[in-house]
Design a protein around this motif. Structure first.
Motif, short mmCIF file in Angstrom:
data_model
loop_
_atom_site.label_atom_id
_atom_site.label_comp_id
_atom_site.label_asym_id
_atom_site.label_seq_id
_atom_site.Cartn_x
_atom_site.Cartn_y
_atom_site.Cartn_z
N THR B 101 0.82 -1.20 0.00
CA THR B 101 0.00 0.00 0.00
C THR B 101 0.86 1.26 0.00
N GLY B 102 2.06 1.14 0.52
CA GLY B 102 2.92 2.31 0.57
C GLY B 102 2.53 3.32 1.62
N GLU B 103 1.52 3.02 2.45
CA GLU B 103 1.06 3.99 3.43
C GLU B 103 1.99 4.02 4.63
N LEU B 104 2.26 5.22 5.11
CA LEU B 104 3.03 5.42 6.33
C LEU B 104 2.11 5.88 7.45
#
Lengths: 114, 115
Positions: B101-104
């Motif tokens: 997802t690449g979410e931080l």
């Protein structure tokens, strides 16, 4: 460091206006383009994100427009409200061994007048 | 649910003193961990990231170091602080494995002032 260029630095709009924030990137290996919203004294939080195979994504009042050939993307906030006043960061993410790395733009400070 | 904790929230240190900022994540395993610095009115600069215990990648050569002694613990250190080390330090985690997802997910930050 790989760059993500963001403009403008600051933006003032009237309530109901449509602020637009623009970003450009260089590295074509980036494969995820998020926008984060940050309120004073807090950590950023994900607002909306897009992948490069899509040209537009809408979530509520927030829209990302993505131009892969130009390596540019932008955030539009429809019917902006005073509560939207915050700093907005665009970012670009690249996968690497075991994980991913995210590079942020310099941020745009948005103020929505009541 | 997952949570991320950073401490201390605020720190005022003299030039030349040591630094230790700590970050822990709960509710997830094998996270990717990140340290970012935000200077006043500026963007988020990636300092270090880690994909596992003892594995640290440095993005910017500087006066700081990072360590990951446990899976969900990430520490930012300095032996001698400089005035230019002042800033808002943010720890973040990202999901490792599973759908990308690449979410931080960011902590609340630690504000460091070096005098």
């Amino acid at each position: 460091q790989q760059q993500v260029k963001q403009s403008p630095q600051s933006l003032i709009v009237q309530k109901g206006g449509i602020p637009i924030i623009n970003c450009a990137y260089e590295n074509t290996a980036f494969d995820y383009f998020p926008w984060y919203q940050q309120f004073p004294g807090k950590g950023p939080a994900l607002l909306i994100a897009i992948r490069p195979d899509v040209s537009e994504k809408k979530e509520g009042r927030f829209t990302i427009s993505f131009n892969k050939s130009a390596k540019q993307f932008s955030l539009h906030i429809m019917d902006s409200q005073p509560g939207d006043s915050a700093t907005y960061f665009c970012a670009a993410t690249q996968r690497n061994t075991g994980g991913f790395k995210t590079i942020f733009g310099a941020g745009t400070r948005l103020f929505v007048k009541a | 649910s997952q949570t991320i904790h950073q401490w201390p929230a605020t720190l005022v240190q003299p030039v030349g003193s040591p630094l230790s900022l700590e970050c822990t994540v709960e509710g997830t395993s094998n996270p990717n961990l990140y340290w970012y610095r935000q200077a006043a009115g500026r963007g988020l600069q990636l300092l270090f990231y880690s994909v596992g215990i003892g594995q640290i990648s440095s993005e910017v050569p500087q006066n700081l170091s990072a360590s990951r002694p446990q899976d969900r613990q990430f520490i930012l250190s300095s032996k001698k602080l400089l005035l230019s080390d002042s800033g808002f330090y943010l720890c973040a985690w990202g999901l490792r494995g599973g759908p990308y997802t690449g979410e931080l997910f960011f902590g609340e930050g630690s504000r460091l002032t070096v005098l």
